[in-house]
Write a protein that holds these residues in place. Structure first.
Motif, short mmCIF file in Angstrom:
data_model
loop_
_atom_site.label_atom_id
_atom_site.label_comp_id
_atom_site.label_asym_id
_atom_site.label_seq_id
_atom_site.Cartn_x
_atom_site.Cartn_y
_atom_site.Cartn_z
N ARG A 1 -14.57 -9.07 -3.06
CA ARG A 1 -15.49 -8.18 -3.79
C ARG A 1 -15.53 -6.79 -3.14
NH1 ARG A 1 -20.75 -11.90 -5.59
NH2 ARG A 1 -19.73 -12.79 -7.44
N ILE A 2 -15.52 -6.75 -1.81
CA ILE A 2 -15.50 -5.47 -1.11
C ILE A 2 -14.23 -4.71 -1.49
CG2 ILE A 2 -15.37 -4.34 1.15
CD1 ILE A 2 -16.97 -6.78 2.24
N TYR A 3 -13.11 -5.41 -1.46
CA TYR A 3 -11.83 -4.80 -1.84
C TYR A 3 -11.87 -4.29 -3.27
CZ TYR A 3 -7.37 -4.89 -4.26
OH TYR A 3 -6.34 -4.58 -5.10
N LEU A 4 -12.37 -5.10 -4.19
CA LEU A 4 -12.33 -4.76 -5.61
C LEU A 4 -13.08 -3.46 -5.89
CD1 LEU A 4 -11.30 -5.76 -8.34
CD2 LEU A 4 -13.40 -7.11 -8.57
N ILE A 5 -14.28 -3.31 -5.33
CA ILE A 5 -15.05 -2.09 -5.55
C ILE A 5 -14.37 -0.90 -4.88
CG2 ILE A 5 -17.24 -0.93 -5.11
CD1 ILE A 5 -17.39 -3.09 -7.27
N ASN A 6 -14.01 -1.04 -3.61
CA ASN A 6 -13.39 0.08 -2.90
C ASN A 6 -12.06 0.50 -3.52
OD1 ASN A 6 -15.26 0.81 -0.88
ND2 ASN A 6 -14.65 -0.93 0.38
N HIS A 7 -11.28 -0.47 -4.01
CA HIS A 7 -9.98 -0.16 -4.60
C HIS A 7 -10.13 0.64 -5.89
CE1 HIS A 7 -5.66 -0.95 -5.40
NE2 HIS A 7 -6.04 -0.94 -6.68
N GLU A 8 -10.97 0.15 -6.81
CA GLU A 8 -11.09 0.84 -8.10
C GLU A 8 -11.83 2.17 -7.94
OE1 GLU A 8 -9.22 -0.07 -10.28
OE2 GLU A 8 -8.85 -2.16 -9.78
N VAL A 9 -12.84 2.23 -7.06
CA VAL A 9 -13.49 3.52 -6.79
C VAL A 9 -12.49 4.48 -6.15
CG1 VAL A 9 -15.23 4.66 -5.36
CG2 VAL A 9 -15.85 2.64 -6.70
N GLY A 10 -11.60 3.95 -5.31
CA GLY A 10 -10.57 4.79 -4.71
C GLY A 10 -9.71 5.48 -5.75
N HIS A 11 -9.39 4.76 -6.84
CA HIS A 11 -8.63 5.39 -7.92
C HIS A 11 -9.41 6.54 -8.55
CE1 HIS A 11 -5.13 2.90 -7.95
NE2 HIS A 11 -5.75 1.78 -8.30
N THR A 12 -10.73 6.35 -8.75
CA THR A 12 -11.52 7.43 -9.35
C THR A 12 -11.59 8.65 -8.44
OG1 THR A 12 -13.71 6.80 -8.48
CG2 THR A 12 -12.95 5.68 -10.49
N LEU A 13 -11.37 8.45 -7.14
CA LEU A 13 -11.38 9.55 -6.19
C LEU A 13 -10.00 10.18 -6.02
CD1 LEU A 13 -13.66 7.97 -3.42
CD2 LEU A 13 -14.31 9.68 -5.14
N GLY A 14 -9.01 9.66 -6.76
CA GLY A 14 -7.69 10.27 -6.75
C GLY A 14 -6.65 9.59 -5.90
N HIS A 15 -6.89 8.37 -5.45
CA HIS A 15 -5.95 7.68 -4.57
C HIS A 15 -5.06 6.73 -5.38
CE1 HIS A 15 -7.95 9.13 -0.91
NE2 HIS A 15 -9.09 8.94 -1.57
N GLY A 16 -3.77 6.73 -5.06
CA GLY A 16 -2.81 5.85 -5.71
C GLY A 16 -2.52 4.61 -4.88
N HIS A 17 -1.63 3.78 -5.39
CA HIS A 17 -1.30 2.53 -4.72
C HIS A 17 -0.37 2.75 -3.53
CE1 HIS A 17 -2.25 0.21 -8.64
NE2 HIS A 17 -3.28 0.17 -7.82
N VAL A 18 -0.51 1.88 -2.55
CA VAL A 18 0.36 1.90 -1.37
C VAL A 18 0.81 0.47 -1.10
CG1 VAL A 18 -0.81 3.91 -0.37
CG2 VAL A 18 -1.57 1.60 0.24
N ASN A 19 1.75 0.30 -0.17
CA ASN A 19 2.26 -1.02 0.18
C ASN A 19 1.76 -1.46 1.55
OD1 ASN A 19 3.87 -1.43 -2.17
ND2 ASN A 19 5.41 -0.03 -1.33
N CYS A 20 1.93 -2.73 1.83
CA CYS A 20 1.59 -3.30 3.14
C CYS A 20 2.42 -2.59 4.22
CB CYS A 20 1.89 -4.79 3.14
SG CYS A 20 1.77 -5.60 4.76
N PRO A 21 1.79 -2.08 5.28
CA PRO A 21 2.54 -1.36 6.32
C PRO A 21 3.33 -2.25 7.26
CG PRO A 21 0.22 -1.45 6.89
CD PRO A 21 0.34 -2.05 5.52
N GLY A 22 2.97 -3.54 7.34
CA GLY A 22 3.69 -4.42 8.25
C GLY A 22 3.08 -5.80 8.30
N GLU A 23 3.91 -6.79 8.60
CA GLU A 23 3.49 -8.19 8.64
C GLU A 23 2.27 -8.36 9.55
OE1 GLU A 23 3.98 -12.21 7.45
OE2 GLU A 23 5.21 -10.49 6.87
N GLY A 24 1.22 -9.01 9.01
CA GLY A 24 0.05 -9.35 9.79
C GLY A 24 -0.97 -8.23 9.95
N GLU A 25 -0.68 -7.04 9.46
CA GLU A 25 -1.63 -5.93 9.57
C GLU A 25 -2.67 -6.02 8.45
OE1 GLU A 25 -0.25 -2.02 10.31
OE2 GLU A 25 1.67 -2.69 11.16
N PRO A 26 -3.84 -5.41 8.64
CA PRO A 26 -4.82 -5.39 7.55
C PRO A 26 -4.26 -4.66 6.33
CG PRO A 26 -5.83 -4.70 9.63
CD PRO A 26 -4.34 -4.74 9.86
#
Length: 281
Positions: free
Chosen positions: A234-259
């Protein structure tokens, strides 16, 4: 995180026509606006896109979204209580004891009344820095308590690990038409219509213009690969979609095991990263 203080639930009804022209954000990581008319529900949906100059932004469509469903949030939250030999608390007792981010774990739905209302009242300013206002909207006819969704959105956006980041910006919930961001909880059918021409297929959420449109089924059930951690999802879902409204696009996982970065499409795949809902974990 401390639970938000209860507040009286006063509601103001506002009707939003389904043909409302919606603005779109995101072109090459910068915020741009393009007005598009939302087509009728029987219009042919466009292909999902990570960022688009011609439609909303969402996490795309899972490959087999029609053949399997994630474990429900109800199962996730009730797992411990259902253990053999453990007493089962009454629903009212369980609801009172649930943390803010795990309240209103309800059944999934396909549709609701279609009427969207802004939840009345305002919050204090949360954080420091330039002010971003947000309104919380709920589609009528959904199960659960409106106030539970409001409290969760406030708690997430007011946390310094969210987009405020200890001074980057402050947030305040308002109930006017001129809010900078609108966070809407809606049934899958309504999400599909309001996210068109993107094909959300009754499964994912999206952002369209300044509105973060949250699919009620994802809110109550999460996704399987979060391993029943509905709070983090739920934390992810709100922050992710609000992030789009603030102008942020999608990114990929930076590395195995990282947040996983909050703008990674975690609803579809963790890509080897660990589930994470915070912008600044």
């Amino acid at each position: 995180m401390p639970a938000s203080a209860p507040r009286a639930k006063h509601r103001r009804r506002r009707r939003y026509p389904m043909g409302l022209a919606l603005g779109l954000c995101l072109v090459s990581g910068a915020s741009a606006v393009l007005m598009v008319s939302v087509p009728e529900t029987d219009s042919a949906p466009g292909s999902p896109a990570e960022t688009s100059a011609t439609g909303p932004v969402s996490d795309g469509i899972p490959e087999e979204s029609g053949s399997s469903h994630p474990a429900t949030g109800e199962e996730s939250a009730a797992g411990a209580a259902a253990a053999p030999g453990s007493p089962s608390p009454s629903p009212s007792s369980s609801e009172e004891e649930a943390p803010v981010l795990l309240r209103s774990v309800e059944e999934e739905v396909d549709s609701a009344d279609g009427e969207i209302r802004v939840v009345d009242d305002e919050s204090e300013v949360m954080g420091e820095g330039p002010l971003t206002t947000f309104a919380v909207e709920v589609e009528e006819g959904l199960p659960g308590e409106d106030g539970d969704f409001v409290d969760a959105v406030e708690e997430i956006l007011g946390d310094p690990r969210s987009w405020g980041n200890d001074g980057d910006r402050s947030f305040q919930r308002v109930d006017g038409d001129d809010a900078d961001i609108r966070v809407l909880l809606a049934a899958p059918d309504t999400v599909d219509r309001m996210c068109a021409p993107l094909n959300t297929n009754g499964f994912v959420s999206c952002a369209n213009g300044n509105r973060a449109i949250i699919n009620q089924n994802r809110w109550v059930s999460g996704v399987e690969h979060f391993d029943d951690d509905l709070e983090t999802y739920r934390i992810y879902l709100i922050n992710h979609e609000v992030g789009h409204t603030l102008g942020h696009g999608h990114v990929n996982c930076p590395g195995e095991g990282e947040p996983a970065p909050v703008m990674q499409q975690q609803t579809l795949d963790l890509q080897g990263c660990e589930a994470n809902g915070w912008v600044h974990p």
